[in-house]
Write an enzyme that holds these catalytic residues in place. Structure first.
Site, PDB file in Angstrom:
ATOM      1  N   LYS A 191      16.619  35.655  21.086  1.00 13.92           N
ATOM      2  CA  LYS A 191      15.864  36.233  22.210  1.00 13.92           C
ATOM      3  C   LYS A 191      15.158  35.194  23.097  1.00 13.92           C
ATOM      4  O   LYS A 191      15.796  34.645  23.970  1.00 13.92           O
ATOM      5  CB  LYS A 191      14.898  37.285  21.673  1.00 13.92           C
ATOM      6  CG  LYS A 191      15.671  38.496  21.148  1.00 13.92           C
ATOM      7  CD  LYS A 191      14.886  39.782  21.199  1.00 13.92           C
ATOM      8  CE  LYS A 191      15.812  40.964  21.044  1.00 13.92           C
ATOM      9  NZ  LYS A 191      15.762  41.605  19.733  1.00 13.92           N
TER      10      LYS A 191
ATOM     11  N   TYR B 190      23.880  50.777  23.841  1.00 14.60           N
ATOM     12  CA  TYR B 190      22.843  51.758  23.516  1.00 14.60           C
ATOM     13  C   TYR B 190      22.700  52.818  24.600  1.00 14.60           C
ATOM     14  O   TYR B 190      21.602  53.191  24.979  1.00 14.60           O
ATOM     15  CB  TYR B 190      21.492  51.062  23.261  1.00 14.60           C
ATOM     16  CG  TYR B 190      21.406  50.521  21.858  1.00 14.60           C
ATOM     17  CD1 TYR B 190      21.134  51.370  20.801  1.00 14.60           C
ATOM     18  CD2 TYR B 190      21.628  49.174  21.596  1.00 14.60           C
ATOM     19  CE1 TYR B 190      21.086  50.890  19.500  1.00 14.60           C
ATOM     20  CE2 TYR B 190      21.589  48.683  20.298  1.00 14.60           C
ATOM     21  CZ  TYR B 190      21.313  49.549  19.251  1.00 14.60           C
ATOM     22  OH  TYR B 190      21.265  49.080  17.972  1.00 14.60           O
TER      23      TYR B 190
ATOM     24  N   ASP C 292      12.640  37.114   9.999  1.00 16.77           N
ATOM     25  CA  ASP C 292      13.406  37.403  11.210  1.00 16.77           C
ATOM     26  C   ASP C 292      12.437  37.353  12.383  1.00 16.77           C
ATOM     27  O   ASP C 292      11.745  38.316  12.686  1.00 16.77           O
ATOM     28  CB  ASP C 292      14.064  38.783  11.101  1.00 16.77           C
ATOM     29  CG  ASP C 292      14.871  39.133  12.345  1.00 16.77           C
ATOM     30  OD1 ASP C 292      14.773  38.385  13.348  1.00 16.77           O
ATOM     31  OD2 ASP C 292      15.579  40.155  12.328  1.00 16.77           O
TER      32      ASP C 292
END
Ligand SMILES: *Cc1c(COP(=O)(O)O)cnc(C)c1O
Length: 424
Positions: free
Chosen positions: A265, A17, A236
């Site tokens: 995560k 990114y 999610d």
């Protein structure tokens, strides 16, 4: 010859990114402790975003580190098709009763995107295995579910996905619910109910879509509608899981529970990459069949890596300590107080708090590619605060171990940055 780590990095690394043209040198970090990270010169930085939302107990936590070390000495990895081991089984045994909707099975993969891919493949093949033609997938606008092709397909189509548009499969997108559109959304779901295979959603908080929050009660209505239409619900919880929104999982805020839950995560406390897809027994049973074609043909080389599972078990121990819930409560209270301060600043709009997440938008009118984000990031890093705004959306999402003073330092820095922007 390049000498510093930043210079060497600039020659060989392609960062995620990160725009490559005029790429600014990356900041080299050598050590972490609690909510702090240290650079080569010993300068400390407060990790205000939990290192891309993964770290929950602080950096280089000795308890997790020791679990990793011990497991690495005992069994570092083994093929997971046809073989098993204690850390994987133990982790599944501990996760299943904690998860919303009391799922029956755990499928391991490597990260949030793969956890989502697996959930989609489970849902699609669930109908295929049962010989029912349901092909349509439903998702929310502004959603983010990952960077692999399936995950991109169910995510908001925008700057992240524009180059791949032609290769993404068709998905029906609906708005996130509000008091105003709730009836219309129910109609939209019902209109194609019998063709819809699954609905995937980030419960209560859309992370990468700009830390957008919406009401649990409204989501509950949509989940009820999906249920009555026989549509599989996929939560999610890759970013909302493990205490981030206040409860252990955001799906605890709704009465209607998902059939499939995606996790990653925070699962290992932010130490190692692990993805989990948990499913209900009803979903699982569709794969138990004499017909070999009804097998879920999916798996990654590092599925259920024992070291990673050991890290997750250690992180769960820390998470289940009542002191951890107290810390999250304290962060929440501090966030609420800071939100009031922000509401007095005209540049800060749409101030919102959910659990340990605080977010607001800088009133500029532009989107993700807006340049106030980089300006605020640069301002804060000079002051030892690691923030990473998404365009004009600024958020604070700290590790739960952050101290009151460290959090206050982040708030002060944000106020300072907004003061600078005002005078620009
Ligand atoms: C980050 C994220 C993902 C993707 O996880 P990765 O580990 O980055 O692949 C998926 N869903 C949500 C909600 C996320 O926030």
């Amino acid at each position: 010859m390049p000498s510093t780590l930043s210079e060497r990095d600039l020659k060989v690394i392609w960062h995620p990114y990160t725009r490559q043209k005029d790429m600014p040198p990356a900041l080299p970090l050598v050590r972490g402790e609690g909510a702090l990270l240290f650079d080569e010169n010993g300068k400390a930085y407060i990790d205000a975003t939990s290192s891309w939302w993964v770290n929950i107990h602080g950096h280089a936590h000795p308890y997790i580190a020791e679990s990793i070390y011990r497991q690495a000495l005992q069994l570092e990895h083994v093929i997971f098709a046809g073989y098993t081991h204690e850390p994987a089984v133990r982790l599944a045994e501990r996760l299943l009763p904690l998860l919303p909707g009391s799922p029956g099975r755990i499928f391991y993969s490597d990260n949030g995107s793969t956890a989502v891919e697996v959930s989609l493949k489970m849902a699609i093949q669930y109908w295929w295995n049962r010989g029912v033609r349901r092909r349509r997938l439903l998702a929310f606008r502004h959603s983010y579910h990952g960077d692999t092709f399936g995950a991109m397909s169910v995510s908001e189509r925008g700057v992240f996905t524009v180059a791949f548009q032609d290769y993404l499969f068709e998905v029906a997108f609906i708005d996130t619910p509000t008091a105003v559109n709730l009836d219309a959304l129910q109609d939209q779901i019902r209109a194609h109910g019998p063709e819809t295979a699954a609905f995937i959603y980030e419960p209560l908080l859309q992370g990468a879509g700009g830390m957008r929050m919406y009401e649990a009660a409204h989501l509950d209505v949509l989940l009820e509608t999906c249920r009555s239409e026989g549509i599989l619900c996929i939560a999610d919880e890759v970013m909302t899981g493990f205490g981030r929104t206040g409860k252990l999982f955001a799906s605890e805020y709704t009465e209607h529970k998902p059939d499939i839950v995606c996790l990653s995560k925070g699962i290992t406390g932010g130490t190692m990459a692990l993805g989990v897809t948990a499913c209900s027994d009803a979903v699982y049973q569709a794969f138990v069949d004499d017909d070999k074609l009804k097998t879920l043909f999916h798996g990654h080389s590092f599925t259920a890596n024992p070291i990673t599972c050991a890290a997750a078990l250690a992180s769960l121990d820390l998470l289940e300590d009542p002191a951890c819930a107290d810390r999250r409560q304290r962060i929440h209270r501090q966030h609420l107080a800071f939100a009031e301060r922000l509401r007095a600043i005209p540049l800060a709009t749409n101030v919102r708090v959910l659990g340990t997440v605080l977010a607001f938008d800088v009133a500029t009118g532009a989107g993700y590619l807006d340049n106030v984000g980089p300006l605020i990031a640069r301002y804060s890093i000079e002051r030892g605060i690691m923030l990473r705004p998404q365009g004009s959306n600024v958020y604070v999402l700290p590790p739960y171990c952050i101290t009151e003073e460290q959090l206050e330092a982040i708030y002060g820095c944000i106020e300072g940055a907004l003061g600078e922007l005002k005078t620009r």
